[in-house]
Motif scaffolding. Structure first.
Motif, mmCIF file in Angstrom:
data_model
loop_
_atom_site.group_PDB
_atom_site.id
_atom_site.type_symbol
_atom_site.label_atom_id
_atom_site.label_comp_id
_atom_site.label_asym_id
_atom_site.label_seq_id
_atom_site.Cartn_x
_atom_site.Cartn_y
_atom_site.Cartn_z
ATOM 1 N N PHE A 229 4.594 7.149 -0.404
ATOM 2 C CA PHE A 229 5.724 5.544 -0.992
ATOM 3 C C PHE A 229 5.037 4.303 -1.333
ATOM 4 N N ASP A 230 5.329 3.117 -2.281
ATOM 5 C CA ASP A 230 4.633 1.126 -1.929
ATOM 6 C C ASP A 230 5.787 1.003 -2.001
ATOM 7 N N ASP A 231 6.783 1.006 -1.156
ATOM 8 C CA ASP A 231 7.491 0.371 -1.895
ATOM 9 C C ASP A 231 8.257 -0.504 -0.392
ATOM 10 N N GLY A 232 7.268 -1.099 0.662
ATOM 11 C CA GLY A 232 7.678 -1.911 2.242
ATOM 12 C C GLY A 232 7.959 -1.042 2.567
ATOM 13 N N ASN A 233 8.816 0.212 2.757
ATOM 14 C CA ASN A 233 9.767 0.432 3.452
ATOM 15 C C ASN A 233 8.825 1.257 5.075
ATOM 16 N N GLU B 238 -2.949 3.048 2.686
ATOM 17 C CA GLU B 238 -4.330 3.416 1.207
ATOM 18 C C GLU B 238 -3.717 2.655 0.346
ATOM 19 N N SER B 239 -4.600 1.859 -0.572
ATOM 20 C CA SER B 239 -4.685 1.068 -1.493
ATOM 21 C C SER B 239 -4.565 2.079 -3.069
ATOM 22 N N GLU B 240 -4.781 3.291 -2.586
ATOM 23 C CA GLU B 240 -3.723 3.887 -4.223
ATOM 24 C C GLU B 240 -3.820 4.927 -3.396
ATOM 25 N N LYS B 241 -2.861 5.473 -4.467
ATOM 26 C CA LYS B 241 -1.876 7.250 -4.182
ATOM 27 C C LYS B 241 -2.552 8.606 -4.146
ATOM 28 N N GLU B 242 -2.664 8.959 -3.151
ATOM 29 C CA GLU B 242 -3.037 10.061 -2.479
ATOM 30 C C GLU B 242 -2.727 11.224 -3.127
ATOM 31 N N ASP B 243 -2.805 12.218 -3.697
ATOM 32 C CA ASP B 243 -2.209 14.049 -3.520
ATOM 33 C C ASP B 243 -2.588 14.661 -2.589
ATOM 34 N N SER C 25 2.896 -0.729 13.208
ATOM 35 C CA SER C 25 2.899 -0.528 14.295
ATOM 36 C C SER C 25 1.256 -0.284 14.125
ATOM 37 N N ASN C 26 0.628 0.348 13.391
ATOM 38 C CA ASN C 26 -0.667 0.528 13.029
ATOM 39 C C ASN C 26 -0.882 0.297 11.547
ATOM 40 N N GLU C 27 -0.275 -0.050 10.501
ATOM 41 C CA GLU C 27 0.385 -0.491 8.982
ATOM 42 C C GLU C 27 -1.439 0.143 8.635
ATOM 43 N N THR C 28 -2.700 -0.279 9.371
ATOM 44 C CA THR C 28 -4.116 -0.115 8.357
ATOM 45 C C THR C 28 -3.876 1.413 8.668
ATOM 46 N N GLU C 29 -4.083 1.956 9.462
ATOM 47 C CA GLU C 29 -3.738 3.863 10.342
ATOM 48 C C GLU C 29 -2.826 4.805 8.769
ATOM 49 N N TRP C 30 -1.783 3.490 8.224
ATOM 50 C CA TRP C 30 -1.384 4.609 7.163
ATOM 51 C C TRP C 30 -1.503 4.109 5.672
ATOM 52 N N GLY D 241 0.793 -1.520 -0.036
ATOM 53 C CA GLY D 241 -0.279 -0.019 0.048
ATOM 54 C C GLY D 241 0.554 0.972 -0.282
ATOM 55 N N TRP D 242 -0.051 2.363 -0.240
ATOM 56 C CA TRP D 242 1.031 3.771 0.005
ATOM 57 C C TRP D 242 0.970 4.611 0.642
ATOM 58 N N TYR D 243 1.943 4.840 1.673
ATOM 59 C CA TYR D 243 2.131 5.609 2.399
ATOM 60 C C TYR D 243 3.166 6.720 2.671
#
Length: 117
Positions: free
Chosen positions: A94-98, A112-117, A105-110, A81-83
């Motif tokens: 980024f969507d690099d998994g890093n 997103e399935s799509e990149k937002e501007d 600790s709270n991936e669902t919070e950070w 996902g994008w963070y």
């Protein structure tokens, strides 16, 4: 009566890179992973890992006879996902998994399935 038990642990190493002086897209993460595995293997083979564990805890000092290590059979999957880039504050995502450690600790919070501007 002396008993022996093997305690097995899996571990994950999260390395947060500071890319202020270089382009992190050029970083070879597999080479860094290999270096970490080598450092752990060296610490195990020389006995320094066992010695450090023994000296760090009263319980560990009384129970650790030896330490062995090897690769895990189930590698950790990188989060998908994008963070937002809140570390270097480039204003992008980024969507690099890093993910930085504080986001893991709270991936669902950070994430997103799509990149937002």
């Amino acid at each position: 009566h002396l008993e022996s038990t093997v305690l097995a642990f899996e571990y994950v190493v999260h390395l947060e890179a500071s890319c202020s002086d270089l382009d992190c897209s050029d970083v070879d993460s597999s080479a860094i992973s290999d270096e970490i595995e080598t450092a752990i293997a060296d610490a195990v083979s020389t006995g320094s890992l066992a010695n450090n564990l023994r000296s760090s805890s009263v319980v560990a000092s009384s129970i650790i006879a030896s330490v062995t290590a090897g690769p895990t059979n189930s590698p950790t999957q990188a989060p998908e996902g994008w963070y937002p880039d809140l570390v270097t504050r480039t204003g992008t995502c980024f969507d690099d998994g890093n993910l930085p450690s504080f986001m893991r600790s709270n991936e669902t919070e950070w994430l997103e399935s799509e990149k937002e501007d």
